[in-house]
Design a protein around this motif. Structure first.
Motif, PDB file in Angstrom:
ATOM      1  N   HIS A  31       0.863  -1.181   0.000  1.00 47.16           N
ATOM      2  CA  HIS A  31       0.000   0.000   0.000  1.00 47.16           C
ATOM      3  C   HIS A  31       0.897   1.229   0.000  1.00 47.16           C
ATOM      4  O   HIS A  31       2.084   1.145   0.321  1.00 47.16           O
ATOM      5  N   ASP A  45      -8.597  12.304   8.387  1.00 44.47           N
ATOM      6  CA  ASP A  45      -9.022  10.913   8.519  1.00 44.47           C
ATOM      7  C   ASP A  45      -8.052  10.077   7.694  1.00 44.47           C
ATOM      8  O   ASP A  45      -8.269   9.814   6.508  1.00 44.47           O
ATOM      9  N   ALA A 102      -7.107   6.911   7.866  1.00 48.11           N
ATOM     10  CA  ALA A 102      -7.551   5.587   7.433  1.00 48.11           C
ATOM     11  C   ALA A 102      -8.386   5.684   6.164  1.00 48.11           C
ATOM     12  O   ALA A 102      -8.237   4.873   5.241  1.00 48.11           O
ATOM     13  N   GLU A 103      -9.256   6.670   6.086  1.00 43.57           N
ATOM     14  CA  GLU A 103     -10.072   6.850   4.889  1.00 43.57           C
ATOM     15  C   GLU A 103      -9.222   7.300   3.704  1.00 43.57           C
ATOM     16  O   GLU A 103      -9.441   6.839   2.568  1.00 43.57           O
ATOM     17  N   MET A 110      -6.215   6.443   3.143  1.00 45.79           N
ATOM     18  CA  MET A 110      -5.534   5.241   2.671  1.00 45.79           C
ATOM     19  C   MET A 110      -6.489   4.348   1.885  1.00 45.79           C
ATOM     20  O   MET A 110      -6.116   3.799   0.844  1.00 45.79           O
ATOM     21  N   ARG A 111      -7.722   4.207   2.332  1.00 43.87           N
ATOM     22  CA  ARG A 111      -8.683   3.376   1.606  1.00 43.87           C
ATOM     23  C   ARG A 111      -8.941   3.915   0.208  1.00 43.87           C
ATOM     24  O   ARG A 111      -9.035   3.163  -0.763  1.00 43.87           O
ATOM     25  N   ARG A 112      -9.049   5.219   0.092  1.00 49.35           N
ATOM     26  CA  ARG A 112      -9.356   5.818  -1.211  1.00 49.35           C
ATOM     27  C   ARG A 112      -8.191   5.702  -2.193  1.00 49.35           C
ATOM     28  O   ARG A 112      -8.399   5.749  -3.406  1.00 49.35           O
ATOM     29  N   ASN A 113      -6.994   5.576  -1.680  1.00 45.83           N
ATOM     30  CA  ASN A 113      -5.819   5.591  -2.552  1.00 45.83           C
ATOM     31  C   ASN A 113      -4.999   4.304  -2.439  1.00 45.83           C
ATOM     32  O   ASN A 113      -3.801   4.301  -2.732  1.00 45.83           O
ATOM     33  N   ALA A 114      -5.639   3.222  -2.041  1.00 47.77           N
ATOM     34  CA  ALA A 114      -4.927   1.973  -1.774  1.00 47.77           C
ATOM     35  C   ALA A 114      -4.234   1.402  -3.000  1.00 47.77           C
ATOM     36  O   ALA A 114      -3.302   0.602  -2.872  1.00 47.77           O
TER      37      ALA A 114
END
Length: 353
Positions: free
Chosen positions: A76, A192, A194-195, A197-201
């Motif tokens: 990631h 945020d 964590a969010e 990271m989720r959007r750009n994983a």
């Protein structure tokens, strides 16, 4: 008399043959079907070879810490952010989870951090502040993302031209950022993480930035490392900061303005390695100092209670820092977190035994 004498042996032979035949039939009847004495022996069916046991996944090496991590855990991107170090911004959120922290001089003799997370990404980070002219040179080698709250348009343009995903509070309407009610403005912008990271994983992971060795990487004689109990740094006439070696935890513990430096978790800010780089300051932008991060200069690595002197170099904006000892030997860091102190030539660095 001769005839009967000759026929008697023949009769005996015939009787013996008949008896043998009868015995053979009897045996066959008791034991089942008789097998031919010339038939090849039967063989047991071949057993299938057992499948080899699957090898357990091999651990990976975290590129920004040099530590072992489960396979796949590094797949990631990194997340960088400009983190405020004004007195009203303390305690910061997530500093001890960071892999690499750069401390840089900003206007008014204050410092600000460019912090990079990869091995662990906290739920939230902050307070997030504005970008500065040296930040593109620092963050480009990592790729991934950088979060900041805005800045002078010329600096924002420089950062947006860098090959990283920009997450900007001033432009965001998706809820990635919020203001913390308990913190004074403008030291209240929280990301945020964590969010983000989720959007750009899908972005690629960062390449290694430093070389790593053992837990005591400076023990070889060629480094001429000296025992160090305390590091005192000054970026300007005010705002002193220090690091103290804590053998019990194998970590450097940070202080600012003579007091222990704590993060929001209540823990003392700490690092496995402290890399001190002597840097030039460019005054092209007037009151906003620009750390010259591309070039070369004097360097110190402090690790495991020792300090080695050497040089640093950075060939281009997209290249990481390289550290070499005075004899030219590459310097390796201990696996773990690293703070990079970008101390101006006008500042000072002292290493006490």
């Amino acid at each position: 008399m001769a005839g009967p004498a000759v026929g008697r042996p023949r009769l005996m032979v015939a009787a013996i043959v008949a008896a043998v035949s009868a015995l053979a039939l009897a045996v066959a009847g008791c034991g089942g079907t008789a097998t031919s004495p010339t038939a090849p022996p039967t063989t047991a069916a071949a057993r299938p070879s057992p499948s080899p046991s699957p090898r357990p996944p091999q651990p990976a090496v975290d590129p920004l810490r040099g530590t072992l991590t489960p396979a796949g855990a590094t797949a990631h991107p990194s997340l960088a952010a400009k983190i405020d170090n004004h007195f009203d911004a303390r305690p910061q959120i997530g500093l001890n989870a960071a892999d690499i922290v750069f401390e840089e001089l900003v206007e008014g003799g204050l410092t600000r951090y460019l912090v990079v997370w990869h091995s662990v990404v906290p739920a939230e980070i902050g307070p997030v502040r504005s970008v500065r002219p040296m930040d593109p040179d620092l963050v480009t080698p990592f790729g991934g993302m950088i979060a900041y709250s805005g800045g002078q348009q010329v600096f924002v343009d420089m950062m947006q031209a860098a090959p990283v995903v920009n997450l900007v509070f001033d432009f965001d309407d998706t809820g990635l950022f919020h203001r913390a009610d308990e913190r004074p403005s403008p030291h209240d912008v929280i990301l945020d993480a964590a969010e983000a990271m989720r959007r750009n994983a899908a972005l690629p992971p960062p390449p290694p930035q430093f070389a790593y060795g053992t837990a005591d990487p400076l023990d070889a004689p060629q480094f001429a490392a000296t025992p160090t109990a305390r590091i005192d740094l000054a970026f300007s006439e005010g705002g002193a900061r220090a690091w103290e070696w804590d053998a019990a935890t194998s970590a450097w513990l940070r202080s600012q303005e003579g007091a222990p430096d704590l993060e929001a978790s209540g823990e003392r800010v700490r690092a496995t390695n402290v890399v001190t780089l002597r840097v030039a300051i460019d005054d092209t932008y007037g009151e906003v100092p620009r750390t010259v991060a591309v070039g070369t200069g004097e360097a110190w690595l402090s690790s495991h209670g020792r300090t080695a002197h050497g040089t640093w170099s950075k060939a281009a904006a997209d290249r990481p820092f390289t550290l070499r000892a005075d004899d030219g030997t590459p310097i390796r860091l201990a696996p773990g977190s690293t703070w990079v102190e970008l101390v101006p030539a006008s500042g000072s660095a002292a290493f006490a035994p």
